[in-house]
Write an enzyme that holds these catalytic residues in place. Structure first.
Site, PDB file in Angstrom:
ATOM      1  N   ARG A 165       5.012 -41.454  34.122  1.00  9.52           N
ATOM      2  CA  ARG A 165       6.592 -41.729  34.129  1.00  9.52           C
ATOM      3  C   ARG A 165       7.021 -40.566  33.117  1.00  9.52           C
ATOM      4  O   ARG A 165       8.225 -40.804  32.495  1.00  9.52           O
ATOM      5  CB  ARG A 165       6.913 -43.035  33.552  1.00  9.52           C
ATOM      6  CG  ARG A 165       6.188 -44.119  34.614  1.00  9.52           C
ATOM      7  CD  ARG A 165       7.045 -43.842  35.967  1.00  9.52           C
ATOM      8  NE  ARG A 165       6.778 -45.136  36.741  1.00  9.52           N
ATOM      9  CZ  ARG A 165       5.739 -45.547  37.608  1.00  9.52           C
ATOM     10  NH1 ARG A 165       4.717 -44.523  37.446  1.00  9.52           N
ATOM     11  NH2 ARG A 165       5.591 -46.480  38.142  1.00  9.52           N
ATOM     12  N   SER A 236      10.532 -51.298  37.399  1.00 11.28           N
ATOM     13  CA  SER A 236       9.927 -51.747  36.041  1.00 11.28           C
ATOM     14  C   SER A 236      10.866 -51.320  34.953  1.00 11.28           C
ATOM     15  O   SER A 236      11.128 -50.168  34.977  1.00 11.28           O
ATOM     16  CB  SER A 236       8.601 -50.902  36.032  1.00 11.28           C
ATOM     17  OG  SER A 236       7.708 -51.195  37.013  1.00 11.28           O
ATOM     18  N   GLU A 331      11.573 -48.025  30.569  1.00 10.99           N
ATOM     19  CA  GLU A 331      11.416 -46.874  31.509  1.00 10.99           C
ATOM     20  C   GLU A 331      12.669 -46.142  31.796  1.00 10.99           C
ATOM     21  O   GLU A 331      12.668 -45.121  31.865  1.00 10.99           O
ATOM     22  CB  GLU A 331      10.638 -47.331  32.636  1.00 10.99           C
ATOM     23  CG  GLU A 331      10.148 -46.240  33.409  1.00 10.99           C
ATOM     24  CD  GLU A 331       9.569 -46.703  35.009  1.00 10.99           C
ATOM     25  OE1 GLU A 331      10.334 -46.413  35.644  1.00 10.99           O
ATOM     26  OE2 GLU A 331       8.514 -47.096  35.006  1.00 10.99           O
TER      27      GLU A 331
END
Ligand code: EPU
Length: 339
Positions: A165, A236, A331
């Site tokens: 990520r 998420s 995130e």
């Protein structure tokens, strides 16, 4: 080019948060960039943000600068060599529609990344990933404009420095480069990735193809993850934490069921599991909460503000830290003005 003032971003972020941009414009054609850059140069004190599908943003506050909504559209089959088919898409293309289009063209490689919200241009920013595949696995190169000079540059796979990520554009030079097109190389002899828990069961012995796998991934995602059109969310909300082998061993002794995967530099564990164990799944405080089918996804049940979601996230972070001694890292990009 039209610059709007105090523009609502409510329909432009998948959390559905009622935030606004002090200034706002849409970029439909690359040719329009020069006048946007000129306007920005005349307002040097204003921050600039490039917005794609708004699927990885948490607006705690209004954005005090200029939001450039990237809407560049184009898809093209570029050709092939012995091993790969090359396809190019402009940054403003919807990611999932692009994935399905590649499948319609007879290509494979992106099927595991079906139904991820967002745009093609935002996908490399955080190296999107799901069900055993990351964007970097099919990435060839991208073109980006240097916001400081207007120069267009190509970035190879290595130059993008993709991580979990993460990318060069997210962590090293955030805000400098505007991604305008992405080129993918899709294998002519694909190796299907169907080992991820739940994928094989969903495929149920069917003859494999990119379309069949894509359909299976869509149905898994629909059963576990909330549709942002119905319940505001950003997928998420936390990264899966990577902890040291020592901390992992100590936790495993106390909590034998804790999931873990060996990684370079440590053991990756499941943020969803940690949050679930702390009793947060399906909890809500006003309209901010966690999804009842997946503890890792924070949701806006309707009228939550960004500050409500952020306060809720702090509660989750504190209880996971308190119980397991593991620090969760958000995130999405959190837009918060300095106090
Ligand atoms: N789990 C729980 N309770 C929950 C949810 C999960 O205990 O409420 C545990 C289970 O043990 C489960 C494990 O967590 O087996 C992993 O869950 P899941 O397969 O849903 O994957 P994840 O690690 O939570 C990651 C990505 C998702 C991606 C899925 C599937 C991150 C931060 N998230 O989630 O990506 O779709 O794998 O590949 O890496 C996103 O980034 O927005 C996203 C949705």
């Amino acid at each position: 080019m039209q610059i709007r003032e105090n523009y609502s971003l409510k329909g432009l972020n998948t959390f559905g948060l009622d935030a606004s941009a002090r200034y706002f414009c849409s970029l439909h054609k690359l040719g329009g960039l020069r006048s946007v850059m000129q306007w920005a140069q005349e307002h040097p004190d204003l921050a600039v943000m490039f917005l794609g599908g708004g699927s990885n943003m948490l607006f705690v506050d209004n954005f005090p600068g200029l939001v450039v909504h990237v809407r560049l559209q184009d898809r093209e089959m570029l050709g092939q060599d012995n091993d790969y088919v090359y396809v190019r898409a402009a940054a403003g293309e919807n990611w999932h529609e692009f994935v399905r289009w590649t499948i319609d063209q007879g290509c494979a490689g992106l099927e595991n990344l079906s139904l991820i919200p967002g745009t093609v241009g935002a996908a490399p920013m955080q190296n999107i990933g799901a069900y055993g595949v990351e964007l970097k696995d099919c990435f060839y190169e991208l073109q980006a404009v240097d916001w400081r000079t207007g120069e267009i540059r190509e970035f190879s796979l290595e130059e993008c420095r993709f991580g979990y990520r993460d990318s060069y554009f997210k962590s090293v030079e955030a805000g400098r480069w505007l991604i305008v097109t992405v080129v993918f190389r899709l294998p002519r002899n694909p190796q299907w990735k169907t080992d991820y828990a739940g994928v094989r069961e969903q495929l149920d012995g069917k003859e494999l193809s990119a379309r069949i796998i894509s359909d299976a991934i869509i149905s898994i995602r629909q059963s576990k993850l909330p549709n942002p059109a119905q319940i505001g969310n950003a997928g998420s909300f936390f990264k899966n934490p990577v902890i040291s082998p020592q901390q992992w061993a100590a936790l495993k002794e106390r909590f034998p069921a804790i999931p873990g995967w060996q990684q370079d530099g440590g053991v990756k564990t499941s943020a969803g599991w940690l949050i679930d164990q702390c009793g947060w799944k399906g909890k809500r405080d006003g309209d901010a909460g966690t999804y009842d089918k997946h503890a890792l996804v924070l949701v806006n049940h309707g009228e939550a503000t960004g500050a409500d979601v952020w306060r809720f996230a702090q509660g989750v972070i504190a209880s996971v830290q308190g119980r397991f001694g593991v620090e969760l890292e958000p995130e999405p990009r959190v837009i918060q003005n300095a106090a």
